[in-house]
Write a protein that holds these residues in place. Sequence first.
Motif, PDB file in Angstrom:
ATOM      1  N   HIS A  36       0.782  -1.233   0.000  1.00 58.50           N
ATOM      2  CA  HIS A  36       0.000   0.000   0.000  1.00 58.50           C
ATOM      3  C   HIS A  36       0.816   1.286   0.000  1.00 58.50           C
ATOM      4  N   VAL A  37       2.083   1.212   0.328  1.00 56.94           N
ATOM      5  CA  VAL A  37       2.947   2.394   0.258  1.00 56.94           C
ATOM      6  C   VAL A  37       3.807   2.239  -0.988  1.00 56.94           C
ATOM      7  N   THR A  38       3.482   3.014  -1.994  1.00 56.70           N
ATOM      8  CA  THR A  38       4.181   2.867  -3.272  1.00 56.70           C
ATOM      9  C   THR A  38       5.428   3.735  -3.366  1.00 56.70           C
ATOM     10  N   HIS A  69      -6.817   4.424   6.009  1.00 53.98           N
ATOM     11  CA  HIS A  69      -6.753   3.170   6.759  1.00 53.98           C
ATOM     12  C   HIS A  69      -8.044   2.366   6.609  1.00 53.98           C
ATOM     13  N   ALA A  70      -9.161   3.055   6.592  1.00 55.82           N
ATOM     14  CA  ALA A  70     -10.448   2.362   6.455  1.00 55.82           C
ATOM     15  C   ALA A  70     -10.563   1.646   5.120  1.00 55.82           C
ATOM     16  N   ALA A  71      -9.880   2.129   4.108  1.00 55.79           N
ATOM     17  CA  ALA A  71      -9.950   1.533   2.771  1.00 55.79           C
ATOM     18  C   ALA A  71      -9.123   0.253   2.644  1.00 55.79           C
ATOM     19  N   TRP A 115      -8.595   1.854  14.626  1.00 56.51           N
ATOM     20  CA  TRP A 115      -9.256   0.554  14.674  1.00 56.51           C
ATOM     21  C   TRP A 115     -10.766   0.721  14.837  1.00 56.51           C
ATOM     22  N   TYR A 116     -11.165   1.625  15.699  1.00 56.17           N
ATOM     23  CA  TYR A 116     -12.589   1.889  15.877  1.00 56.17           C
ATOM     24  C   TYR A 116     -13.209   2.366  14.563  1.00 56.17           C
ATOM     25  N   GLY A 117     -12.575   3.327  13.914  1.00 55.62           N
ATOM     26  CA  GLY A 117     -13.063   3.839  12.633  1.00 55.62           C
ATOM     27  C   GLY A 117     -13.081   2.768  11.571  1.00 55.62           C
ATOM     28  N   TYR A 118     -12.073   1.918  11.577  1.00 57.33           N
ATOM     29  CA  TYR A 118     -12.001   0.817  10.612  1.00 57.33           C
ATOM     30  C   TYR A 118     -13.203  -0.113  10.781  1.00 57.33           C
TER      31      TYR A 118
END
Length: 132
Positions: A36-38, A69-71, A115-118
């Motif tokens: 995810h980190v290009t 992060h949610a994605a 984590w909560y938002g995820y």
Amino acid sequence: MPAADLCTDDEVSELVHTFYENVRKDNLLGPIFQRHVTNWDEHLPKMVDFWSSALRGTARFRGAPMPKHAALPGLSAALFRHWLTLFRKTTDGLPNRAMAERANDLATRIAQSLWYGYQMSHDANTPARENL
């Protein structure tokens, strides 16, 4: 509360670069970040700005970490706990103990929030199920 006299930008940069070097070598987190980190040359200065803002109050960071992060697919509480363990191992090596303690406190709150938002973004009808 952020404080400019807590640490220097060089100390923040050392924390960030050492931590993400450890992340990239980690068997669990390394592959996730590599997918995810290009562009690490772009990512690391953003992380330095983030932690400089959080620790020193520099207000240099501009961004919204939650949607990114949610994605991400397939994250778990165990991965967030592992991230925190690796972060704490990194801060254990810092000579500036006040900075290390503050960074650990912030990392814990950040991980809990992400984590909560995820969890909420992956099932908006169900309250968060698992705490860190």
